[in-house]
Write a protein that holds these residues in place. Structure first.
Motif, PDB file in Angstrom:
ATOM      1  N   ASP A 101      -4.835  -5.023   2.808  1.00 20.56           N
ATOM      2  CA  ASP A 101      -3.843  -4.513   1.861  1.00 20.56           C
ATOM      3  C   ASP A 101      -2.881  -5.620   1.451  1.00 20.56           C
ATOM      4  O   ASP A 101      -2.512  -5.739   0.273  1.00 20.56           O
ATOM      5  CB  ASP A 101      -3.065  -3.351   2.474  1.00 20.56           C
ATOM      6  CG  ASP A 101      -3.893  -2.086   2.640  1.00 20.56           C
ATOM      7  OD1 ASP A 101      -4.920  -1.951   1.947  1.00 20.56           O
ATOM      8  OD2 ASP A 101      -3.507  -1.224   3.459  1.00 20.56           O
ATOM      9  N   TYR A 112       0.243  -2.598  -5.733  1.00 21.50           N
ATOM     10  CA  TYR A 112      -1.152  -2.372  -5.341  1.00 21.50           C
ATOM     11  C   TYR A 112      -1.943  -1.573  -6.372  1.00 21.50           C
ATOM     12  O   TYR A 112      -3.121  -1.326  -6.181  1.00 21.50           O
ATOM     13  CB  TYR A 112      -1.227  -1.680  -3.973  1.00 21.50           C
ATOM     14  CG  TYR A 112      -0.462  -0.373  -3.875  1.00 21.50           C
ATOM     15  CD1 TYR A 112      -1.080   0.842  -4.164  1.00 21.50           C
ATOM     16  CD2 TYR A 112       0.867  -0.359  -3.481  1.00 21.50           C
ATOM     17  CE1 TYR A 112      -0.380   2.037  -4.086  1.00 21.50           C
ATOM     18  CE2 TYR A 112       1.567   0.833  -3.398  1.00 21.50           C
ATOM     19  CZ  TYR A 112       0.940   2.029  -3.689  1.00 21.50           C
ATOM     20  OH  TYR A 112       1.647   3.211  -3.608  1.00 21.50           O
ATOM     21  N   SER A 130       0.863  -1.175   0.000  1.00 16.34           N
ATOM     22  CA  SER A 130       0.000   0.000   0.000  1.00 16.34           C
ATOM     23  C   SER A 130       0.896   1.221   0.000  1.00 16.34           C
ATOM     24  O   SER A 130       2.102   1.137   0.303  1.00 16.34           O
ATOM     25  CB  SER A 130      -0.904   0.031   1.239  1.00 16.34           C
ATOM     26  OG  SER A 130      -0.115   0.182   2.417  1.00 16.34           O
TER      27      SER A 130
END
Length: 353
Positions: free
Chosen positions: A155, A73, A60
């Motif tokens: 995440d 991500y 993240s």
């Protein structure tokens, strides 16, 4: 070193040899978190290693700690990693992406939107970090709320899915070296009063939740985990119960039947032997400052199944050929390890031929 060159099964991947390229931050990614333009060449040069584990890759934006490190991500980052992974696969190699959330080992100058770093507790590590403005003291982080912990677990789940979408053979969860998961394990870095702090069961909870999420998303056969017992990097100290903590953690990780466990070994032989006893799957060991003549000591003693190396692989794209043919090795240039100067110190290390 003949035992290095036998094949070994790691999850659903069969490796040609037992020599692994350890994860090494190189700080050459674009500002977007996309791997840099020479990353595909860099990793493909080293594809004769049994397995490549990439540099730490943030799951993240909040997980970034250093300048110019890659993420996994966004769609753009996935496209960038796909080029790297395709290049490694074209050379017959295997590659896992290491998922690394740095937690408190960060500075607002290195984070998107200059955000404050997060950690289990609002405790600064008492160290400096490199930023674009030079070395700076790491400021106090913000304590994660329980809802933010749950989001961080997700995440990791999302990043693991993105890694597989990019074509990676698997991911390694970085639970070592003073970063976020290790900070939860630390008696001095985790002072929480809720179910994530205090007892051993509570301090390992985050590590287990992250592993559970990743395994649910991509399968245990494509998931590895890294630990570094009593390695004081980042100011993390697991305390007097360190041996018991890793006994409990490794035993619970063992229940997931992961592809491998990767241990950064800094000299505590009793803990290494305990980890070997607690772990049924492939065990990878990276010994700090290991001389070349002792490269296979853990394989020879049946303590480890794989050997991971850092600087040897960094400076020798043909490390496998050099070791097999007893050819002297290049020495790494410490001045160019983290400096983005194009090919210099990155893809320009010569092969023996």
């Amino acid at each position: 070193m003949t035992n290095l060159w036998t094949s070994v099964k790691v999850g659903d991947s069969v490796l040609n040899n037992r020599l692994v390229m350890a994860p090494m931050t190189r700080s050459r990614a674009l500002d977007s978190g996309v791997p840099g333009p020479l990353a595909a060449e860099y990793y493909a040069q080293r594809a004769t290693m049994g397995l490549i584990i990439t540099e730490g890759t943030q799951p993240s934006a909040q997980g970034q700690g250093y300048p110019a490190t890659p993420g996994i991500y966004t769609a753009e980052q996935v496209d960038g990693w796909r080029k790297v992974i395709d290049a490694v696969h074209d050379q017959g190699g295997k590659i896992f992406i290491q998922l690394m959330h740095v937690g408190r080992i960060a500075h607002p100058d290195n984070l998107p939107n200059h955000e404050q770093a997060v950690a289990p507790s609002a405790i600064a590590p008492g160290e400096e970090i490199f930023t674009k403005q030079g070395m700076q003291e790491i400021p106090e982080p913000r304590e994660l709320t329980k809802s933010e912990i749950a989001q961080t677990v997700n995440d990791y789940r999302h990043a693991a899915a993105m890694a597989i979408e990019a074509g990676a053979d698997g991911v390694e969860i970085h639970g070592a070296n003073g970063y976020l998961i290790h900070q939860f394990l630390g008696a001095n870095s985790n002072q929480r009063a809720d179910e994530y702090g205090g007892s051993i069961a509570n301090r390992i909870r985050f590590a287990i939740e992250v592993t559970q999420a990743v395994v649910e998303e991509i399968g245990p056969e494509r998931t590895g985990f890294r630990i570094s017992p009593l390695n004081l990097l980042g100011g993390v100290n697991e305390g007097e119960q360190a041996a018991e903590l890793y006994h409990v953690l490794v035993s619970q990780l063992n229940d997931f039947h992961l592809a491998y466990l990767h241990m950064m070994h800094v000299g505590h032989e009793d803990i290494l032997n305990q980890v070997r006893a607690d772990w049924d799957g492939p065990l990878m060991v990276n010994r700090a400052n290991r001389p070349l003549e002792k490269l296979t000591v853990d394989l020879d003693n049946h303590v480890a199944d794989l050997v991971s190396v850092g600087n040897y692989a960094l400076a020798n794209p043909d490390l496998v050929a050099r070791l097999k043919n007893k050819i002297p090795l290049n020495k790494p240039n410490p001045e160019t390890i983290y400096v983005n100067n194009g090919a210099v110190g990155y893809t320009d290390y010569p092969t023996a031929d």
